[in-house]
Design a protein around this motif. Structure first.
Motif, PDB file in Angstrom:
ATOM      1  N   UNK A 141       0.806  -1.212   0.000  1.00 10.44           N
ATOM      2  CA  UNK A 141       0.000   0.000   0.000  1.00 10.44           C
ATOM      3  C   UNK A 141       0.843   1.268   0.000  1.00 10.44           C
ATOM      4  N   UNK A 142       1.993   1.214  -0.651  1.00 11.78           N
ATOM      5  CA  UNK A 142       2.861   2.375  -0.735  1.00 11.78           C
ATOM      6  C   UNK A 142       3.736   2.597   0.496  1.00 11.78           C
ATOM      7  N   UNK A 143       3.585   1.773   1.521  1.00  8.15           N
ATOM      8  CA  UNK A 143       4.356   1.906   2.757  1.00  8.15           C
ATOM      9  C   UNK A 143       5.365   0.761   2.863  1.00  8.15           C
ATOM     10  N   UNK A 144       6.609   1.099   3.170  1.00  9.20           N
ATOM     11  CA  UNK A 144       7.629   0.074   3.383  1.00  9.20           C
ATOM     12  C   UNK A 144       7.447  -0.521   4.770  1.00  9.20           C
ATOM     13  N   UNK A 145       7.482  -1.832   4.841  1.00  8.74           N
ATOM     14  CA  UNK A 145       7.346  -2.531   6.110  1.00  8.74           C
ATOM     15  C   UNK A 145       8.545  -3.451   6.271  1.00  8.74           C
ATOM     16  N   UNK A 146       9.391  -3.179   7.251  1.00  9.06           N
ATOM     17  CA  UNK A 146      10.565  -4.004   7.505  1.00  9.06           C
ATOM     18  C   UNK A 146      10.125  -5.272   8.220  1.00  9.06           C
ATOM     19  N   UNK A 147      10.662  -6.421   7.793  1.00  9.01           N
ATOM     20  CA  UNK A 147      10.261  -7.687   8.389  1.00  9.01           C
ATOM     21  C   UNK A 147      11.426  -8.662   8.349  1.00  9.01           C
ATOM     22  N   UNK A 148      11.558  -9.471   9.374  1.00 12.25           N
ATOM     23  CA  UNK A 148      12.543 -10.555   9.442  1.00 12.25           C
ATOM     24  C   UNK A 148      11.771 -11.815   9.804  1.00 12.25           C
ATOM     25  N   UNK A 149      12.000 -12.885   9.048  1.00  4.41           N
ATOM     26  CA  UNK A 149      11.293 -14.138   9.299  1.00  4.41           C
ATOM     27  C   UNK A 149      12.131 -15.323   8.856  1.00  4.41           C
ATOM     28  N   UNK A 150      11.701 -16.498   9.297  1.00  5.86           N
ATOM     29  CA  UNK A 150      12.314 -17.752   8.889  1.00  5.86           C
ATOM     30  C   UNK A 150      11.355 -18.485   7.964  1.00  5.86           C
ATOM     31  N   UNK A 151      11.855 -19.481   7.286  1.00 10.06           N
ATOM     32  CA  UNK A 151      11.005 -20.263   6.386  1.00 10.06           C
ATOM     33  C   UNK A 151      10.057 -21.170   7.161  1.00 10.06           C
ATOM     34  N   UNK A 152      10.474 -21.577   8.365  1.00  3.26           N
ATOM     35  CA  UNK A 152       9.655 -22.399   9.260  1.00  3.26           C
ATOM     36  C   UNK A 152       9.753 -21.759  10.639  1.00  3.26           C
ATOM     37  N   UNK A 153       8.603 -21.573  11.287  1.00  3.36           N
ATOM     38  CA  UNK A 153       8.598 -20.952  12.602  1.00  3.36           C
ATOM     39  C   UNK A 153       9.174 -21.892  13.651  1.00  3.36           C
ATOM     40  N   UNK A 154       8.733 -23.136  13.637  1.00  2.00           N
ATOM     41  CA  UNK A 154       9.228 -24.123  14.593  1.00  2.00           C
ATOM     42  C   UNK A 154       8.964 -25.526  14.070  1.00  2.00           C
ATOM     43  N   UNK A 155       9.688 -26.467  14.608  1.00  2.00           N
ATOM     44  CA  UNK A 155       9.513 -27.868  14.185  1.00  2.00           C
ATOM     45  C   UNK A 155       9.585 -28.765  15.397  1.00  2.00           C
TER      46      UNK A 155
END
Length: 160
Positions: free
Chosen positions: A146-160
């Motif tokens: 929506x025109x706003x930059x959103x910084x994000x950090x994530x993994x491909x899998x949250x937990x196993x």
């Protein structure tokens, strides 16, 4: 007459370990092979068979994508089979009209068989290592929504 398939015609690189049913059924007309151009342009999976500790950074204009390995290395293209298996299970449930959630539960044995991996102790240890790489690989981006930059950090899998 007999079966025209010759055992010697199969690739020695990936022997069939199990008589298996399709775990991921995809109609070629439903697939968009070029639809995943982002992962080809900015690969996040390592193709190395040895631990890959290379950090990757991609920039396009103001958009960034950084991929950082864990102490176990980057997730590999072979680890991606785990994600494909999980996605196929979710899609099968949706196609049956079942409710799905963000948590995917399955038997490790079923995944090993479906992805043509060994079911001995080594196969289970390799699956654990795959989950560690999938969970440990960190992706950093500044997604523009929506025109706003959103910084994000994530993994491909949250937990196993």
């Amino acid at each position: 007459m007999g079966d025209n398939t010759n055992q010697d015609d199969r690739s020695p690189l990936l022997p069939d370990r199990y008589p298996q049913q399709d775990f991921f059924v995809c109609d070629i007309f439903d697939a968009a092979p070029k639809g995943d151009m982002a992962s080809m342009e900015h690969p996040i999976f390592s193709v190395s068979t040895k631990p890959d500790f290379t950090k990757r950074a991609y920039e396009h204009g103001n958009a960034i994508l950084r991929v950082s390995p864990s102490p176990n290395g980057l997730a590999t293209v072979h680890d991606r089979d785990v994600l494909i298996y999980c996605i196929s299970q979710i899609m099968a449930a949706l196609n049956k009209g079942q409710k799905v959630s963000q948590v995917v539960r399955f038997k490790a044995y079923d995944l090993l068989v479906a992805t043509n991996r060994g079911t001995d102790g080594r196969g289970y240890e390799q699956l654990k290592a795959a989950f560690k790489r999938l969970q440990g690989t960190q992706i950093e981006t500044n997604i523009i929504t929506g025109g706003q930059a959103q910084w994000d950090v994530f993994s491909l899998v949250d937990r196993a």
